[in-house]
Design a protein around this motif. Structure first.
Motif, PDB file in Angstrom:
ATOM      1  N   HIS A   1     137.184  86.613  70.528  1.00 44.74           N
ATOM      2  CA  HIS A   1     135.929  85.879  70.665  1.00 44.74           C
ATOM      3  C   HIS A   1     136.035  84.961  71.874  1.00 44.74           C
ATOM      4  O   HIS A   1     137.137  84.633  72.326  1.00 44.74           O
ATOM      5  CB  HIS A   1     135.639  85.083  69.387  1.00 44.74           C
ATOM      6  CG  HIS A   1     135.420  85.973  68.212  1.00 44.74           C
ATOM      7  ND1 HIS A   1     136.443  86.322  67.352  1.00 44.74           N
ATOM      8  CD2 HIS A   1     134.321  86.612  67.775  1.00 44.74           C
ATOM      9  CE1 HIS A   1     135.961  87.131  66.426  1.00 44.74           C
ATOM     10  NE2 HIS A   1     134.676  87.332  66.657  1.00 44.74           N
TER      11      HIS A   1
ATOM     12  N   PRO B   1     123.862  93.344  72.455  1.00 43.19           N
ATOM     13  CA  PRO B   1     124.266  93.063  71.069  1.00 43.19           C
ATOM     14  C   PRO B   1     124.030  94.232  70.106  1.00 43.19           C
ATOM     15  O   PRO B   1     124.836  94.460  69.212  1.00 43.19           O
ATOM     16  CB  PRO B   1     123.399  91.872  70.668  1.00 43.19           C
ATOM     17  CG  PRO B   1     122.989  91.242  71.936  1.00 43.19           C
ATOM     18  CD  PRO B   1     122.944  92.342  72.964  1.00 43.19           C
ATOM     19  N   HIS B   2     122.950  94.987  70.304  1.00 43.12           N
ATOM     20  CA  HIS B   2     122.660  96.104  69.402  1.00 43.12           C
ATOM     21  C   HIS B   2     123.543  97.331  69.676  1.00 43.12           C
ATOM     22  O   HIS B   2     123.488  98.310  68.945  1.00 43.12           O
ATOM     23  CB  HIS B   2     121.179  96.490  69.495  1.00 43.12           C
ATOM     24  CG  HIS B   2     120.792  97.053  70.828  1.00 43.12           C
ATOM     25  ND1 HIS B   2     120.493  96.248  71.899  1.00 43.12           N
ATOM     26  CD2 HIS B   2     120.681  98.323  71.255  1.00 43.12           C
ATOM     27  CE1 HIS B   2     120.200  97.000  72.942  1.00 43.12           C
ATOM     28  NE2 HIS B   2     120.313  98.269  72.574  1.00 43.12           N
ATOM     29  N   GLN B   3     124.373  97.289  70.715  1.00 44.48           N
ATOM     30  CA  GLN B   3     125.230  98.415  71.076  1.00 44.48           C
ATOM     31  C   GLN B   3     126.673  98.216  70.582  1.00 44.48           C
ATOM     32  O   GLN B   3     127.612  98.712  71.183  1.00 44.48           O
ATOM     33  CB  GLN B   3     125.249  98.592  72.601  1.00 44.48           C
ATOM     34  CG  GLN B   3     123.917  98.984  73.189  1.00 44.48           C
ATOM     35  CD  GLN B   3     123.995  99.096  74.698  1.00 44.48           C
ATOM     36  OE1 GLN B   3     124.333  98.134  75.377  1.00 44.48           O
ATOM     37  NE2 GLN B   3     123.695 100.282  75.209  1.00 44.48           N
ATOM     38  N   ASP B   4     126.834  97.531  69.464  1.00 44.07           N
ATOM     39  CA  ASP B   4     128.180  97.254  68.975  1.00 44.07           C
ATOM     40  C   ASP B   4     128.973  98.522  68.679  1.00 44.07           C
ATOM     41  O   ASP B   4     130.166  98.595  68.960  1.00 44.07           O
ATOM     42  CB  ASP B   4     128.140  96.336  67.749  1.00 44.07           C
ATOM     43  CG  ASP B   4     127.331  96.906  66.610  1.00 44.07           C
ATOM     44  OD1 ASP B   4     126.272  97.507  66.866  1.00 44.07           O
ATOM     45  OD2 ASP B   4     127.749  96.741  65.453  1.00 44.07           O
ATOM     46  N   THR B   5     128.326  99.546  68.151  1.00 43.65           N
ATOM     47  CA  THR B   5     129.018 100.805  67.860  1.00 43.65           C
ATOM     48  C   THR B   5     129.517 101.465  69.143  1.00 43.65           C
ATOM     49  O   THR B   5     130.655 101.926  69.205  1.00 43.65           O
ATOM     50  CB  THR B   5     128.082 101.769  67.103  1.00 43.65           C
ATOM     51  OG1 THR B   5     127.638 101.119  65.909  1.00 43.65           O
ATOM     52  CG2 THR B   5     128.781 103.055  66.744  1.00 43.65           C
TER      53      THR B   5
ATOM     54  N   ALA C   1     130.133  99.932  71.985  1.00 41.03           N
ATOM     55  CA  ALA C   1     131.175  99.076  72.556  1.00 41.03           C
ATOM     56  C   ALA C   1     132.519  99.366  71.888  1.00 41.03           C
ATOM     57  O   ALA C   1     133.543  99.511  72.567  1.00 41.03           O
ATOM     58  CB  ALA C   1     130.810  97.605  72.396  1.00 41.03           C
ATOM     59  N   ARG C   2     132.515  99.467  70.574  1.00 38.46           N
ATOM     60  CA  ARG C   2     133.763  99.746  69.857  1.00 38.46           C
ATOM     61  C   ARG C   2     134.295 101.138  70.178  1.00 38.46           C
ATOM     62  O   ARG C   2     135.507 101.335  70.313  1.00 38.46           O
ATOM     63  CB  ARG C   2     133.567  99.589  68.359  1.00 38.46           C
ATOM     64  CG  ARG C   2     133.390  98.149  67.944  1.00 38.46           C
ATOM     65  CD  ARG C   2     133.087  98.031  66.442  1.00 38.46           C
ATOM     66  NE  ARG C   2     132.674  96.699  66.105  1.00 38.46           N
ATOM     67  CZ  ARG C   2     133.499  95.678  65.925  1.00 38.46           C
ATOM     68  NH1 ARG C   2     134.789  95.848  66.059  1.00 38.46           N
ATOM     69  NH2 ARG C   2     133.028  94.479  65.616  1.00 38.46           N
TER      70      ARG C   2
ATOM     71  N   LEU D   1     138.303  93.925  73.417  1.00 34.20           N
ATOM     72  CA  LEU D   1     136.879  93.934  73.089  1.00 34.20           C
ATOM     73  C   LEU D   1     136.507  92.487  72.835  1.00 34.20           C
ATOM     74  O   LEU D   1     137.024  91.868  71.905  1.00 34.20           O
ATOM     75  CB  LEU D   1     136.593  94.784  71.853  1.00 34.20           C
ATOM     76  CG  LEU D   1     135.160  94.741  71.334  1.00 34.20           C
ATOM     77  CD1 LEU D   1     134.183  95.309  72.361  1.00 34.20           C
ATOM     78  CD2 LEU D   1     135.039  95.486  70.026  1.00 34.20           C
TER      79      LEU D   1
ATOM     80  N   GLU E   1     133.836  89.900  71.711  1.00 28.04           N
ATOM     81  CA  GLU E   1     132.600  89.800  70.943  1.00 28.04           C
ATOM     82  C   GLU E   1     131.969  88.442  71.191  1.00 28.04           C
ATOM     83  O   GLU E   1     132.576  87.406  70.925  1.00 28.04           O
ATOM     84  CB  GLU E   1     132.888  89.979  69.459  1.00 28.04           C
ATOM     85  CG  GLU E   1     133.397  91.356  69.089  1.00 28.04           C
ATOM     86  CD  GLU E   1     133.626  91.521  67.607  1.00 28.04           C
ATOM     87  OE1 GLU E   1     133.720  90.516  66.877  1.00 28.04           O
ATOM     88  OE2 GLU E   1     133.730  92.671  67.168  1.00 28.04           O
TER      89      GLU E   1
ATOM     90  N   ARG F   1     126.363  89.572  73.711  1.00 30.48           N
ATOM     91  CA  ARG F   1     126.874  90.800  74.324  1.00 30.48           C
ATOM     92  C   ARG F   1     128.264  91.122  73.790  1.00 30.48           C
ATOM     93  O   ARG F   1     128.933  90.297  73.194  1.00 30.48           O
ATOM     94  CB  ARG F   1     126.917  90.677  75.843  1.00 30.48           C
ATOM     95  CG  ARG F   1     128.012  89.770  76.332  1.00 30.48           C
ATOM     96  CD  ARG F   1     128.049  89.673  77.836  1.00 30.48           C
ATOM     97  NE  ARG F   1     128.493  88.334  78.173  1.00 30.48           N
ATOM     98  CZ  ARG F   1     127.726  87.362  78.614  1.00 30.48           C
ATOM     99  NH1 ARG F   1     126.467  87.566  78.824  1.00 30.48           N
ATOM    100  NH2 ARG F   1     128.214  86.181  78.873  1.00 30.48           N
ATOM    101  N   PHE F   2     128.662  92.345  74.056  1.00 26.07           N
ATOM    102  CA  PHE F   2     130.031  92.803  73.857  1.00 26.07           C
ATOM    103  C   PHE F   2     130.536  93.201  75.234  1.00 26.07           C
ATOM    104  O   PHE F   2     129.774  93.705  76.046  1.00 26.07           O
ATOM    105  CB  PHE F   2     130.088  94.037  72.953  1.00 26.07           C
ATOM    106  CG  PHE F   2     129.745  93.761  71.519  1.00 26.07           C
ATOM    107  CD1 PHE F   2     130.738  93.469  70.599  1.00 26.07           C
ATOM    108  CD2 PHE F   2     128.439  93.802  71.088  1.00 26.07           C
ATOM    109  CE1 PHE F   2     130.419  93.221  69.275  1.00 26.07           C
ATOM    110  CE2 PHE F   2     128.110  93.547  69.771  1.00 26.07           C
ATOM    111  CZ  PHE F   2     129.106  93.264  68.862  1.00 26.07           C
TER     112      PHE F   2
END
Length: 85
Positions: free
Chosen positions: A5, A42-46, A48-49, A65, A67, A71-72
């Motif tokens: 973080h 933020p909605h692209q967390d999947t 990004a991971r 990564l 968080e 954003r990621f």
């Protein structure tokens, strides 16, 4: 392979070592330096991971990564450290 973080790291903007017209973003964590590879909304967390796992698994490259609320971002470990003041 780290999930961190913003409060855990230091992010700096440095001049590019070979192109004075460019800057690069560098993340510092536990004495290691990482260069920004890609950012995600933020909605692209999947996504990004998945990108983060791919860099770790397929390219055998340690990465972070990061968080954040807005954003990621994925950061790859730098092979040659830049001079950091």
């Amino acid at each position: 392979m780290f999930i961190l973080h913003r409060q855990d790291v230091e992010v700096a903007k440095l001049p590019h070592p070979t192109n004075s017209d460019q800057t690069i973003f560098v993340l510092r964590y536990n004495g290691l330096l990482f260069q920004l590879l890609k950012t995600f909304e933020p909605h692209q967390d999947t996504e990004a991971r998945a990108f983060w796992r791919e860099i770790n698994d397929q390219h055998d490259r340690p990465c972070v990564l990061l968080e954040e609320p807005k954003r990621f971002s994925v950061w790859g470990q730098m092979s040659q450290p830049l001079p950091v003041s």
